[in-house]
Design an enzyme around this catalytic site. Sequence first.
Site, PDB file in Angstrom:
ATOM      1  N   ASP A 232      -7.255   1.164  -7.141  1.00  8.98           N
ATOM      2  CA  ASP A 232      -6.872   0.017  -6.314  1.00  8.98           C
ATOM      3  C   ASP A 232      -7.969  -1.034  -6.419  1.00  8.98           C
ATOM      4  O   ASP A 232      -8.586  -1.429  -5.443  1.00  8.98           O
ATOM      5  CB  ASP A 232      -6.669   0.462  -4.864  1.00  8.98           C
ATOM      6  CG  ASP A 232      -6.185  -0.680  -3.965  1.00  8.98           C
ATOM      7  OD1 ASP A 232      -5.706  -1.693  -4.494  1.00  8.98           O
ATOM      8  OD2 ASP A 232      -6.304  -0.546  -2.735  1.00  8.98           O
TER       9      ASP A 232
ATOM     10  N   ASP B   4     -20.759   1.208  -8.478  1.00  7.32           N
ATOM     11  CA  ASP B   4     -19.884   0.771  -9.553  1.00  7.32           C
ATOM     12  C   ASP B   4     -19.046   1.976  -9.992  1.00  7.32           C
ATOM     13  O   ASP B   4     -19.577   2.965 -10.480  1.00  7.32           O
ATOM     14  CB  ASP B   4     -20.747   0.255 -10.705  1.00  7.32           C
ATOM     15  CG  ASP B   4     -19.952  -0.163 -11.919  1.00  7.32           C
ATOM     16  OD1 ASP B   4     -18.719   0.048 -11.957  1.00  7.32           O
ATOM     17  OD2 ASP B   4     -20.569  -0.699 -12.841  1.00  7.32           O
TER      18      ASP B   4
ATOM     19  N   GLU C 110     -16.141   2.198  -3.752  1.00  7.39           N
ATOM     20  CA  GLU C 110     -15.937   0.753  -3.566  1.00  7.39           C
ATOM     21  C   GLU C 110     -17.294   0.085  -3.716  1.00  7.39           C
ATOM     22  O   GLU C 110     -18.210   0.357  -2.953  1.00  7.39           O
ATOM     23  CB  GLU C 110     -15.356   0.485  -2.181  1.00  7.39           C
ATOM     24  CG  GLU C 110     -15.380  -0.955  -1.712  1.00  7.39           C
ATOM     25  CD  GLU C 110     -14.674  -1.931  -2.626  1.00  7.39           C
ATOM     26  OE1 GLU C 110     -15.357  -2.794  -3.195  1.00  7.39           O
ATOM     27  OE2 GLU C 110     -13.439  -1.829  -2.775  1.00  7.39           O
TER      28      GLU C 110
ATOM     29  N   ASP D 241      -6.457  -6.909  -9.594  1.00  2.00           N
ATOM     30  CA  ASP D 241      -5.223  -6.920 -10.378  1.00  2.00           C
ATOM     31  C   ASP D 241      -5.548  -7.102 -11.854  1.00  2.00           C
ATOM     32  O   ASP D 241      -6.412  -7.899 -12.210  1.00  2.00           O
ATOM     33  CB  ASP D 241      -4.289  -8.034  -9.917  1.00  2.00           C
ATOM     34  CG  ASP D 241      -3.708  -7.772  -8.541  1.00  2.00           C
ATOM     35  OD1 ASP D 241      -3.553  -6.588  -8.195  1.00  2.00           O
ATOM     36  OD2 ASP D 241      -3.405  -8.745  -7.827  1.00  2.00           O
TER      37      ASP D 241
ATOM     38  N   HIS E 279       0.810  -1.220   0.000  1.00  2.00           N
ATOM     39  CA  HIS E 279       0.000   0.000   0.000  1.00  2.00           C
ATOM     40  C   HIS E 279       0.843   1.270   0.000  1.00  2.00           C
ATOM     41  O   HIS E 279       0.458   2.260  -0.620  1.00  2.00           O
ATOM     42  CB  HIS E 279      -1.001  -0.029   1.159  1.00  2.00           C
ATOM     43  CG  HIS E 279      -2.079  -1.043   0.921  1.00  2.00           C
ATOM     44  ND1 HIS E 279      -2.005  -2.315   1.413  1.00  2.00           N
ATOM     45  CD2 HIS E 279      -3.213  -0.969   0.191  1.00  2.00           C
ATOM     46  CE1 HIS E 279      -3.065  -2.984   1.008  1.00  2.00           C
ATOM     47  NE2 HIS E 279      -3.814  -2.201   0.269  1.00  2.00           N
TER      48      HIS E 279
END
Length: 180
Positions: free
Chosen positions: A140, A119, A77, A143, A33
């Site tokens: 963030d 979203d 989020e 991946d 982080h």
Amino acid sequence: MDKPSNKQFFQPDRLLYLDGVIQSTRQGLAAYHEALVQPAMFAHPNPKRIAIVGGGECATLRETLKHSTVEKVIMVEIDPIIVDVSKIYLEEWNDCSMFGDGSIRYCMDDPRVEMYHLDALQWFRDRYSNEKLFDVVILDALDPQNAVDFVEALYGDGPFMNSLYNSLTDNGVLLTQVGE
């Protein structure tokens, strides 16, 4: 030299998985982080307005709030459950008690933070370029190498990435993961 505490040596690792994919670990917490957030924050001369896409465990938020220049952090989020679970079970990830006067333990309780459980693709596409711009935007999310349907929508050269770019001030910084 101070003697390390037993807690440091004997505390088990914690692992956060989403959809069977490891997202975060206690042992990799600081390195990941800090490396994700701090270069972008230091690259901007005066980061005041920050957006975080994803980051449900709130460790990215913690790193962002280390900067005294920060006036507002908008966190988008999609998953409220990961935020709630992290607050209870991953306290190290989201502990902001070492900042300011120490009165705020949980980073989401900082009055500079606004959370949206939406979203992010839609949130940014709907708002920019008519909203107040950000100095730093940190992506963030999952991946990029994960094989899920919407990874191309997040990281590809399309409407979402364009909306992130459009949400930045003239000297704004966009930070995103690039994978392994």
